[in-house]
Design a protein around this motif. Sequence first.
Motif, PDB file in Angstrom:
ATOM      1  N   UNK A 193       0.847  -1.195   0.000  1.00 24.19           N
ATOM      2  CA  UNK A 193       0.000   0.000   0.000  1.00 24.19           C
ATOM      3  C   UNK A 193       0.881   1.243   0.000  1.00 24.19           C
ATOM      4  N   UNK A 194       0.713   2.084  -0.976  1.00 26.34           N
ATOM      5  CA  UNK A 194       1.446   3.344  -1.011  1.00 26.34           C
ATOM      6  C   UNK A 194       0.468   4.491  -1.183  1.00 26.34           C
ATOM      7  N   UNK A 195       0.938   5.590  -1.711  1.00 22.81           N
ATOM      8  CA  UNK A 195       0.042   6.731  -1.928  1.00 22.81           C
ATOM      9  C   UNK A 195       0.627   7.639  -3.000  1.00 22.81           C
ATOM     10  N   UNK A 196      -0.217   8.481  -3.551  1.00 21.47           N
ATOM     11  CA  UNK A 196       0.253   9.540  -4.434  1.00 21.47           C
ATOM     12  C   UNK A 196      -0.337  10.831  -3.890  1.00 21.47           C
ATOM     13  N   UNK A 197       0.504  11.636  -3.282  1.00 22.13           N
ATOM     14  CA  UNK A 197       0.006  12.874  -2.670  1.00 22.13           C
ATOM     15  C   UNK A 197      -1.005  12.600  -1.577  1.00 22.13           C
ATOM     16  N   UNK A 198      -0.860  11.449  -0.906  1.00 22.10           N
ATOM     17  CA  UNK A 198      -1.790  11.126   0.177  1.00 22.10           C
ATOM     18  C   UNK A 198      -3.023  10.384  -0.313  1.00 22.10           C
ATOM     19  N   UNK A 199      -3.187  10.219  -1.632  1.00 20.64           N
ATOM     20  CA  UNK A 199      -4.316   9.429  -2.154  1.00 20.64           C
ATOM     21  C   UNK A 199      -3.840   7.976  -2.192  1.00 20.64           C
ATOM     22  N   UNK A 200      -4.524   7.069  -1.468  1.00 28.62           N
ATOM     23  CA  UNK A 200      -4.014   5.699  -1.365  1.00 28.62           C
ATOM     24  C   UNK A 200      -3.928   5.019  -2.722  1.00 28.62           C
ATOM     25  N   UNK A 201      -2.877   4.256  -2.927  1.00 29.98           N
ATOM     26  CA  UNK A 201      -2.772   3.457  -4.145  1.00 29.98           C
ATOM     27  C   UNK A 201      -1.934   2.205  -3.885  1.00 29.98           C
ATOM     28  N   UNK A 202      -2.199   1.202  -4.690  1.00 30.55           N
ATOM     29  CA  UNK A 202      -1.480  -0.060  -4.583  1.00 30.55           C
ATOM     30  C   UNK A 202      -0.199   0.060  -5.410  1.00 30.55           C
ATOM     31  N   UNK A 203       0.952  -0.194  -4.765  1.00 26.39           N
ATOM     32  CA  UNK A 203       2.228  -0.063  -5.476  1.00 26.39           C
ATOM     33  C   UNK A 203       2.763  -1.407  -5.957  1.00 26.39           C
ATOM     34  N   UNK A 204       1.903  -2.408  -6.024  1.00 22.73           N
ATOM     35  CA  UNK A 204       2.352  -3.713  -6.512  1.00 22.73           C
ATOM     36  C   UNK A 204       2.827  -3.579  -7.960  1.00 22.73           C
ATOM     37  N   UNK A 205       3.998  -4.152  -8.246  1.00 24.77           N
ATOM     38  CA  UNK A 205       4.535  -4.121  -9.612  1.00 24.77           C
ATOM     39  C   UNK A 205       4.997  -5.527  -9.980  1.00 24.77           C
ATOM     40  N   UNK A 219      16.776  18.765  -4.746  1.00 23.00           N
ATOM     41  CA  UNK A 219      16.096  18.936  -3.444  1.00 23.00           C
ATOM     42  C   UNK A 219      14.616  18.736  -3.670  1.00 23.00           C
ATOM     43  N   UNK A 220      14.009  17.952  -2.856  1.00 21.47           N
ATOM     44  CA  UNK A 220      12.609  17.633  -3.042  1.00 21.47           C
ATOM     45  C   UNK A 220      11.986  17.276  -1.706  1.00 21.47           C
ATOM     46  N   UNK A 221      10.666  17.396  -1.637  1.00 21.00           N
ATOM     47  CA  UNK A 221       9.983  16.965  -0.420  1.00 21.00           C
ATOM     48  C   UNK A 221      10.101  15.443  -0.333  1.00 21.00           C
ATOM     49  N   UNK A 222      10.408  14.892   0.855  1.00 22.34           N
ATOM     50  CA  UNK A 222      10.535  13.430   0.936  1.00 22.34           C
ATOM     51  C   UNK A 222       9.166  12.764   0.869  1.00 22.34           C
ATOM     52  N   UNK A 223       8.652  12.634  -0.356  1.00 23.55           N
ATOM     53  CA  UNK A 223       7.311  12.090  -0.517  1.00 23.55           C
ATOM     54  C   UNK A 223       7.397  10.673  -1.060  1.00 23.55           C
ATOM     55  N   UNK A 224       6.901   9.724  -0.292  1.00 26.86           N
ATOM     56  CA  UNK A 224       6.874   8.336  -0.756  1.00 26.86           C
ATOM     57  C   UNK A 224       8.258   7.719  -0.883  1.00 26.86           C
TER      58      UNK A 224
END
Length: 504
Positions: A77-89, A287-292
């Motif tokens: 389970x991951x997210x994109x901008x806080x919107x939940x998404x499945x990160x299965x690959x 430099x970036x926000x540590x997102x995901x």
Amino acid sequence: MAADTSRTSRVVVVGAGPVGLFLAGELRLGGADVVVLERLRAPTAESRASTLHARTVELFDCRGLLDALGDPPREPRGHFGGVPMDLTVPGPYSGQWKVPQTRTGEILQDWAGALGADVRRGWEVRGLTQHDGPEDGYVEVTADTPDGTRRLRAAYVVACDGEDSTVRRLTGAALAGTPAVRELLRADIAGIDVPNRRFERKEHRLAIAARMPGGVTRVMVHAFGRPARRRTGPPDFAEVVDAWRRVTGEDLSGGRPVWLNAFGDANQQLERYRHGRVLFAGDAAHRQMPSGGQALNLGLQDAANLGWKLAAVACGRIPAGLLDTYHDERHEVGRRVLANIRAQTLLLLGGPEVEPARTLLGELITAGPARDHLAAMITGLDIRYRVGGGAHPLLGAAHPLLGARLPLGTLPAPDGPLRVAEALRDGRGLLLVSASARAELRWLGKVWSDRLTSVAVRPDTAGPLHGAEGLLVRPDGHVAWAGADPRAAAAAIRHWFGRPDPGL
Ligand SMILES: Cc1cc2nc3c(=O)[nH]c(=O)nc-3n(C[C@H](O)[C@H](O)[C@H](O)COP(=O)(O)OP(=O)(O)OC[C@H]3O[C@@H](n4cnc5c(N)ncnc54)[C@H](O)[C@@H]3O)c2cc1C
């Protein structure tokens, strides 16, 4: 001031964070003489990033580091901008591998050290001067050390010194993009009991709380529209307690802060990753926000791209122009990752006006091509470098793997299945040749036997060759050439690995 000017073929890596250590190991595999200078006397204990994505885990497998990683929890389970998404690959390393950055750093330090990297702690780089000369140019680095000021000469310097890079300042390398305008406060706190919150957005604020192993809870808080503050250090605990109370009504003041931190939404990238004999990787380059967890993975993959190239240049096997492909390839990847992080920042830290976009995105990424696209991008599996050439012999179009990573399956070798990761383990390139290919193509493996591992594979259109007679794979696992023409293959090998050793 003591000066060590004895060696000019060495590479100095500034910073023994995860990126500098991974790079040091890669450089050693390529035969370079490596010194890592790190200002901290002991590794940081800050928890920082906790996620390794599928492509990074693949790279660790290619270097034999999976055993050290052990069997960490995997979170699909991951997210994109806080919107939940499945990160299965697809592939063996699906999901987010939850590994504390401190552990990743330990593993890489042991590995780089065992390969012979000279890691010097307590060395803070203060000065750097480049001296011109295509053949005999060098960089002189000045560092404050426990034994006074020292000077070191190197053929190349790589700045892996993090988001506030000293080397960036010393070289005047320019960051493009937007500095932080918003920030999140973060604290790891022992002795509190608050409900877990996964990206809880209310009308005016965002609150996140996650209980971690060991009874510590990580909280993060942001009030929409509140600008980033100019800070010279971490926030006070009182500031976090106050912000949390205002947005949730809960009192954290009875807890014990273990780590306090504020991070902004800066989104900046160096215009050039190469400045003559000085190169940049990891947070020093972007430099970036540590997102995901993408920042750490992006940096480790910078190192995988740069290490073998710089080792070949520093050891004189290939002209320095090869280093420009590092900028070309990794700058483009970085730009794309920074764009997705920026999109995530807008969705996560935007006020009520972003709710319709979040709802729509949530519908799009429950399943199907939009989810697959984002999952491949976040995990780094969709990276395809522009390596040129390579028309498919049967289709008359580009080979499906050209520029992409060779999937880590097994190769149908004559002596039985051979794991791709094992074939790449020693950091050399790989020449896969169909057992039915022309003798001239097979001969190339012998000509470049000091740089390439040759594997004969059974002719099999369903296998990794996809109908081609030969496949050239770089040490970072990306396919650099595919086809049947031995002259085209030789040109590609020369381009990526240099002229053959006349002694062979
Ligand atoms: C405070 C903080 C919190 C973070 N939290 C998260 C998170 O929650 N989730 C997430 O995904 N990512 C997080 N990140 C991002 C992630 O940790 C980085 O992307 C990752 O550490 C990048 O690795 P690096 O090796 O490029 O840089 P760093 O890990 O920053 O390593 C740079 C190294 O260079 C050394 N150095 C600096 N200047 C000099 C000098 N002049 N001379 C010698 N040595 C020097 C530093 O001491 C340091 O060891 C965080 C980063 C920071 C800084």
